[in-house]
Scaffold this motif. Structure first.
Motif, short mmCIF file in Angstrom:
data_model
loop_
_atom_site.label_atom_id
_atom_site.label_comp_id
_atom_site.label_asym_id
_atom_site.label_seq_id
_atom_site.Cartn_x
_atom_site.Cartn_y
_atom_site.Cartn_z
N ALA A 1 13.38 -40.64 -70.71
CA ALA A 1 12.75 -39.83 -69.66
C ALA A 1 12.02 -38.63 -70.26
O ALA A 1 10.91 -38.28 -69.83
CB ALA A 1 13.81 -39.35 -68.66
N LEU A 2 12.62 -38.01 -71.25
CA LEU A 2 11.98 -36.87 -71.91
C LEU A 2 10.68 -37.30 -72.59
O LEU A 2 9.67 -36.59 -72.52
CB LEU A 2 12.93 -36.26 -72.93
N ALA A 3 10.71 -38.47 -73.22
CA ALA A 3 9.50 -38.97 -73.88
C ALA A 3 8.41 -39.24 -72.86
O ALA A 3 7.22 -38.98 -73.11
CB ALA A 3 9.81 -40.24 -74.68
N ARG A 4 8.78 -39.75 -71.69
CA ARG A 4 7.78 -40.03 -70.66
C ARG A 4 7.15 -38.73 -70.16
O ARG A 4 5.92 -38.65 -70.03
CB ARG A 4 8.42 -40.79 -69.49
N VAL A 5 7.98 -37.73 -69.88
CA VAL A 5 7.44 -36.44 -69.43
C VAL A 5 6.55 -35.84 -70.51
O VAL A 5 5.47 -35.31 -70.23
CB VAL A 5 8.58 -35.47 -69.06
N TYR A 6 6.98 -35.95 -71.75
CA TYR A 6 6.21 -35.39 -72.86
C TYR A 6 4.86 -36.09 -72.99
O TYR A 6 3.82 -35.44 -73.10
CB TYR A 6 7.01 -35.52 -74.15
N ARG A 7 4.87 -37.42 -72.96
CA ARG A 7 3.62 -38.18 -73.14
C ARG A 7 2.63 -37.92 -72.01
O ARG A 7 1.43 -37.82 -72.23
CB ARG A 7 3.92 -39.68 -73.21
N GLN A 8 3.14 -37.84 -70.79
CA GLN A 8 2.27 -37.74 -69.63
C GLN A 8 1.96 -36.30 -69.23
O GLN A 8 1.09 -36.05 -68.40
CB GLN A 8 2.90 -38.47 -68.43
N GLY A 9 2.66 -35.34 -69.82
CA GLY A 9 2.58 -33.97 -69.35
C GLY A 9 1.47 -33.15 -69.99
O GLY A 9 0.85 -33.54 -70.97
N THR A 10 1.25 -31.99 -69.40
CA THR A 10 0.35 -31.00 -69.97
C THR A 10 1.02 -30.36 -71.18
O THR A 10 2.21 -30.59 -71.45
CB THR A 10 0.04 -29.91 -68.94
N ALA A 11 0.28 -29.52 -71.88
CA ALA A 11 0.87 -28.81 -73.02
C ALA A 11 2.06 -27.97 -72.57
O ALA A 11 3.08 -27.90 -73.28
CB ALA A 11 -0.19 -27.95 -73.70
N ALA A 12 1.95 -27.33 -71.41
CA ALA A 12 3.06 -26.52 -70.91
C ALA A 12 4.28 -27.37 -70.61
O ALA A 12 5.43 -26.98 -70.89
CB ALA A 12 2.62 -25.75 -69.67
N GLU A 13 4.09 -28.56 -70.04
CA GLU A 13 5.20 -29.45 -69.74
C GLU A 13 5.82 -30.00 -71.03
O GLU A 13 7.05 -30.14 -71.13
CB GLU A 13 4.73 -30.58 -68.82
N ARG A 14 4.99 -30.27 -72.02
CA ARG A 14 5.52 -30.72 -73.32
C ARG A 14 6.37 -29.62 -73.96
O ARG A 14 7.42 -29.90 -74.55
CB ARG A 14 4.36 -31.10 -74.25
N ARG A 15 5.91 -28.40 -73.84
CA ARG A 15 6.67 -27.28 -74.40
C ARG A 15 8.05 -27.19 -73.76
O ARG A 15 9.05 -26.96 -74.43
CB ARG A 15 5.88 -25.99 -74.18
N ALA A 16 8.12 -27.39 -72.44
CA ALA A 16 9.41 -27.33 -71.75
C ALA A 16 10.34 -28.44 -72.22
O ALA A 16 11.54 -28.23 -72.37
CB ALA A 16 9.19 -27.42 -70.23
N VAL A 17 9.78 -29.63 -72.44
CA VAL A 17 10.60 -30.73 -72.96
C VAL A 17 11.22 -30.34 -74.31
O VAL A 17 12.42 -30.55 -74.54
CB VAL A 17 9.76 -32.02 -73.11
N LEU A 18 10.43 -29.75 -75.17
CA LEU A 18 10.93 -29.34 -76.49
C LEU A 18 12.03 -28.29 -76.35
O LEU A 18 13.05 -28.35 -77.05
CB LEU A 18 9.78 -28.80 -77.34
N HIS A 19 11.86 -27.34 -75.43
CA HIS A 19 12.89 -26.33 -75.21
C HIS A 19 14.17 -26.95 -74.64
O HIS A 19 15.27 -26.42 -74.88
CB HIS A 19 12.38 -25.26 -74.23
N ALA A 20 14.04 -28.05 -73.91
CA ALA A 20 15.21 -28.68 -73.27
C ALA A 20 16.02 -29.54 -74.23
O ALA A 20 17.19 -29.85 -73.95
CB ALA A 20 14.76 -29.52 -72.07
N LEU A 21 15.44 -29.95 -75.35
CA LEU A 21 16.11 -30.93 -76.23
C LEU A 21 17.52 -30.53 -76.65
O LEU A 21 18.42 -31.37 -76.58
CB LEU A 21 15.24 -31.19 -77.46
N PRO A 22 17.76 -29.30 -77.09
CA PRO A 22 19.13 -28.99 -77.54
C PRO A 22 20.16 -29.06 -76.43
O PRO A 22 21.36 -29.20 -76.69
CB PRO A 22 19.02 -27.57 -78.11
N HIS A 23 19.71 -28.99 -75.17
CA HIS A 23 20.64 -29.04 -74.04
C HIS A 23 20.89 -30.47 -73.56
O HIS A 23 21.83 -30.71 -72.80
CB HIS A 23 20.09 -28.23 -72.87
#
Length: 234
Positions: free
Chosen positions: A93-115
């Protein structure tokens, strides 16, 4: 406030169990205007009630896209991290949001990874971000998840990329412990400094800071204050 039977034990959609996320949510609540708080609470409830991926796009994915408009750009990262956690987004799911998202949405995915991802499964997202020229994505990629899982070779080149692009090395999680006694990183930094000097270009101040961290001095303290050594792969 709704309690959700499928949420992790001890949590609700609006109060994540993880202390760091609970603190993030508390800070966000003090900053958001009432309409934005109400929107976020409803979006978190929806994400907790319908987690995972459903069809072409899930409701919580739509809320991820709306977060900037609803919460304001300055609070969107935090709102998106909370939504990803409420939706219990897995690496797919994270990969899908990252691939389809804007730069801001990709940044949020990266911030969410450790959680959200305990193992190295999401490293391809970090590596993709490190290949970009978007300095905000590079900075987001070098958080705690990269500190735990990025291999030594890729991590060293990421530190060098910060120096190339002007990303402050303060964003690199666990910089001191990973750089400690790393002779290969010291060599790379020295080579880069000599190249800059030969080209009559200034050497970034951050380079000297990182180079000092590579010195093989007394081992940094471990979690309980005990000395530890750190083996470095070349």
């Amino acid at each position: 406030m709704n309690h959700h039977p499928h949420a992790p034990h001890g949590s609700t959609a609006n109060h994540p169990a993880e202390p760091a996320l609970a603190a993030l949510h508390a800070r966000l609540n003090t900053s958001l205007a009432p309409p934005a708080r109400a929107w976020l609470d409803q979006a978190l409830d929806e994400a907790a009630d319908h987690p995972g991926i459903h069809g072409p796009i899930s409701v919580w994915e739509l809320r991820i896209a709306e977060a900037g408009r609803r919460c304001g750009p300055e609070h969107a990262d935090a709102a998106r991290v909370l939504l990803l956690h409420a939706a219990r987004a897995d690496p797919d799911a994270l990969a899908r949001v990252y691939r389809q998202g804007t730069a801001a949405e990709r940044r949020a995915v990266l911030h969410a990874l450790p959680h959200l991802v305990p193992g190295p499964d999401a490293l391809p997202l970090v590596e993709d971000a490190l290949r970009t020229n978007d300095i905000r994505l590079v900075a987001a990629a070098l958080g705690p998840y990269a500190a735990r899982h990025l291999d030594a070779h890729t991590w060293r080149h990421a530190v060098l990329k910060c120096l190339f692009t002007g990303v402050p090395v303060d964003v690199v999680a666990d910089l001191a412990s990973r750089a400690h006694a790393d002779a290969e990183l010291a060599r790379m930094l020295g080579d880069y400094a000599r190249e800059r000097t030969a080209a009559d270009r200034p050497v970034p101040e951050d380079l000297h800071r990182v180079l000092a961290l590579t010195e093989p001095t007394a081992a940094p303290a471990g979690p309980c204050g005990t000395s530890r050594t750190s083996g470095k792969e070349s």
